[in-house]
Design a protein around this motif. Structure first.
Motif, PDB file in Angstrom:
ATOM      1  N   ASP A 119       0.834  -1.207   0.000  1.00  0.00           N
ATOM      2  CA  ASP A 119       0.000   0.000   0.000  1.00  0.00           C
ATOM      3  C   ASP A 119       0.867   1.255   0.000  1.00  0.00           C
ATOM      4  O   ASP A 119       0.553   2.241  -0.690  1.00  0.00           O
ATOM      5  CB  ASP A 119      -0.931   0.006   1.212  1.00  0.00           C
ATOM      6  N   LEU A 120       1.953   1.238   0.770  1.00  0.00           N
ATOM      7  CA  LEU A 120       2.862   2.391   0.807  1.00  0.00           C
ATOM      8  C   LEU A 120       3.538   2.587  -0.543  1.00  0.00           C
ATOM      9  O   LEU A 120       3.674   3.723  -1.022  1.00  0.00           O
ATOM     10  CB  LEU A 120       3.915   2.187   1.905  1.00  0.00           C
ATOM     11  N   LEU A 289      -4.672  -6.573 -16.295  1.00  0.00           N
ATOM     12  CA  LEU A 289      -4.931  -5.612 -15.223  1.00  0.00           C
ATOM     13  C   LEU A 289      -6.393  -5.202 -15.202  1.00  0.00           C
ATOM     14  O   LEU A 289      -7.008  -5.093 -14.125  1.00  0.00           O
ATOM     15  CB  LEU A 289      -4.025  -4.388 -15.381  1.00  0.00           C
ATOM     16  N   ASP A 290      -6.979  -4.982 -16.380  1.00  0.00           N
ATOM     17  CA  ASP A 290      -8.395  -4.616 -16.445  1.00  0.00           C
ATOM     18  C   ASP A 290      -9.283  -5.738 -15.907  1.00  0.00           C
ATOM     19  O   ASP A 290     -10.247  -5.493 -15.167  1.00  0.00           O
ATOM     20  CB  ASP A 290      -8.799  -4.284 -17.887  1.00  0.00           C
ATOM     21  N   VAL A 298      -4.223  -1.740  -7.263  1.00  0.00           N
ATOM     22  CA  VAL A 298      -3.649  -3.049  -6.972  1.00  0.00           C
ATOM     23  C   VAL A 298      -3.379  -3.179  -5.470  1.00  0.00           C
ATOM     24  O   VAL A 298      -3.023  -2.210  -4.800  1.00  0.00           O
ATOM     25  CB  VAL A 298      -2.353  -3.268  -7.777  1.00  0.00           C
ATOM     26  N   THR A 299      -3.589  -4.388  -4.944  1.00  0.00           N
ATOM     27  CA  THR A 299      -3.299  -4.681  -3.543  1.00  0.00           C
ATOM     28  C   THR A 299      -2.359  -5.888  -3.481  1.00  0.00           C
ATOM     29  O   THR A 299      -2.105  -6.560  -4.493  1.00  0.00           O
ATOM     30  CB  THR A 299      -4.573  -5.008  -2.754  1.00  0.00           C
ATOM     31  N   ALA A 410       2.265  -2.401 -12.190  1.00  0.00           N
ATOM     32  CA  ALA A 410       0.800  -2.499 -12.279  1.00  0.00           C
ATOM     33  C   ALA A 410       0.142  -1.148 -12.090  1.00  0.00           C
ATOM     34  O   ALA A 410      -0.897  -0.855 -12.697  1.00  0.00           O
ATOM     35  CB  ALA A 410       0.280  -3.495 -11.240  1.00  0.00           C
ATOM     36  N   THR A 411       0.720  -0.306 -11.245  1.00  0.00           N
ATOM     37  CA  THR A 411       0.152   1.020 -10.990  1.00  0.00           C
ATOM     38  C   THR A 411       0.539   2.004 -12.090  1.00  0.00           C
ATOM     39  O   THR A 411      -0.293   2.767 -12.592  1.00  0.00           O
ATOM     40  CB  THR A 411       0.643   1.540  -9.626  1.00  0.00           C
ATOM     41  N   LEU A 412       1.799   1.942 -12.474  1.00  0.00           N
ATOM     42  CA  LEU A 412       2.326   2.932 -13.421  1.00  0.00           C
ATOM     43  C   LEU A 412       1.731   2.787 -14.813  1.00  0.00           C
ATOM     44  O   LEU A 412       1.291   3.771 -15.425  1.00  0.00           O
ATOM     45  CB  LEU A 412       3.851   2.791 -13.469  1.00  0.00           C
TER      46      LEU A 412
END
Length: 458
Positions: A119-120, A289-290, A298-299, A410-412
């Motif tokens: 999460d961080l 990802l979708d 994402v977790t 995954a975030t970027l």
């Protein structure tokens, strides 16, 4: 009956008095090390003019070095040079001392802690929204900044001020470049009164001063910030029962800083480079990802549900591994395969070259994530794929690194697509670690790409 005598270990051409193989190493160390496989399973080179280094090319014999005979070995030249920065840390220590230090750090890498770190990490990646659409980025430097931000959140809980972190990044770069050079040159060269040696010493001292200041400030505050630094402040030295000394804490934090910036940033940059080169791979990552995430972030629990992205990251650590020389040193006569290696001999292997060996990986220079599917390629022998090493010295932060890289990508890539600037020839460059040469890419927002595609469709 007579015992078969093993053939002599061949000696690589090009060694010079006083310099050993410094010239071919300085000219192109990766090409030189990769060429050594032509000599057979073992080959002797000279990093020190009077001391042989035996480079191991065979996977089974690499595993012998890392696992089977590990108790008879010291860490060797690479780790001695890293020790000039890290001190006596878990990376540079050997034997019982390494085991003790590893136990002290292990709580920071528990499953529950990594889940909290994700999460961080994700929050830090989200701050990249400050990029401007159309901005041309030096991608590795951008990934170094991101890695430092993630490091600040998970290791220091933002205990270091931004200005000090910028200086830390600069100083770490100077030191890591210096370590890479010192591996290749004879020891006498680092004792010369040269500007490069003075810069190395000044940067090393500045890095330790920055970390020591953060340690002192957190200790004086009495706060428990729940980060890795707080865990080390609470840890006890098993040998004395006393809290770790500031020097010990600084050494371990520096180890985390080096691993969490130099290696992570390079892998992130290589993944983005390969996604830009292979739109079909990028599209499969987006589809996965979708399907898995929908519109949510994402977790930690999602990481195992993204198998294709996992294969992309694995393939990046194969083709673009950051390690080019891992060393050990024999403390006594040691048997490696057919050969009896004398005490005091340096041993080494190269992950970067190993993972590009065409005898192990068909089409080794191609980026093929699906080679990691069952049946995607011939079965690999033990010791052929070592992204995090093996044996008792296997990287303690392997799960942390995988979570960090997968979370960041995954975030970027859901928000941004990076396009290669035309005319670039990107190549791997090896200093203390292997990194991409200057990599310029243009940032495009994903929604902009989709709107353009939609507007152009009939």
């Amino acid at each position: 009956m007579t015992t078969a005598v093993p053939p002599p270990i061949p000696k690589a051409a090009g060694s010079l008095p006083l310099l050993g193989h410094a010239i071919p190493l300085m000219r192109d160390n990766l090409a030189f090390i990769a060429s050594l496989r032509n000599y057979g399973p073992l080959v002797e080179i000279r990093l020190q003019p009077q001391q042989p280094t035996v480079v191991i090319n065979d996977p089974a014999l690499i595993r012998t070095m890392l696992v089977d005979v590990a108790p008879t070995l010291d860490k060797g030249r690479f780790f001695e040079k890293m020790g000039q920065l890290l001190g006596d840390s878990v990376v540079s220590a050997a034997g019982a001392e390494h085991v003790r230090k590893r136990r002290q750090l292990q709580p920071a890498f528990r499953h529950t802690e990594i889940a909290r770190y994700v999460d961080l990490m994700r929050e830090q990646v989200t701050t990249i929204a400050g990029w401007a659409p159309g901005q041309v980025l030096d991608v590795r430097e951008a990934m170094v900044k991101l890695s430092l931000d993630m490091l600040a959140a998970t290791v220091f809980s933002s205990s270091i001020e931004p200005q000090a972190f910028d200086q830390l990044r600069h100083d770490l770069s100077v030191v890591m470049n210096g370590v890479g050079t010192r591996i290749m040159l004879p020891d006498w060269a680092e004792k010369l009164p040269l500007p490069a040696n003075r810069r190395f010493t000044a940067a090393r001292d500045a890095v330790r001063a920055t970390i020591n200041k953060a340690v002192d400030q957190l200790r004086a505050s009495g706060r428990d910030t729940g980060d890795m630094l707080s865990m080390l402040l609470k840890a006890e030295d098993e040998a004395t029962g006393q809290p770790l000394t500031p020097h010990q804490i600084c050494s371990e934090i520096l180890t985390l800083a080096v691993a969490g910036t130099e290696t992570t940033a390079s892998v992130l940059a290589w993944v983005l480079y390969e996604l830009a080169r292979h739109p079909e791979i990028d599209e499969r990552v987006q589809t996965e990802l979708d399907e898995v995430l929908g519109e949510r972030p994402v977790t930690f629990d999602d990481l195992t549900q993204l198998p294709y992205l996992g294969r992309v990251v694995t393939e990046a650590t194969r083709l673009h591994h950051t390690g080019w020389l891992v060393t050990r040193r024999t403390l006594q006569e040691t048997r490696i395969g057919q050969w009896e290696i004398p005490a005091g001999t340096e041993l080494a292997y190269c992950q970067h070259a190993l993972h590009r060996d065409p005898a192990l990986f068909p089409d080794p220079l191609a980026f093929i994530p699906d080679r990691w599917l069952d049946g995607g390629q011939p079965a690999l022998p033990d010791g052929a794929f070592l992204p995090f090493g093996a044996g008792k010295h296997k990287c303690i932060g392997d799960r942390f690194a995988q979570a960090e890289i997968t979370t960041a990508i995954a975030t970027l890539v859901r928000a941004w697509r990076l396009e290669l600037a035309p005319g670039q020839k990107i190549r791997p460059v090896a200093r203390a670690t292997v990194r991409p040469s200057t990599l310029h890419m243009t940032a495009r927002r994903r929604e902009d790409n989709r709107q353009t595609a939609s507007a152009g469709s009939p």
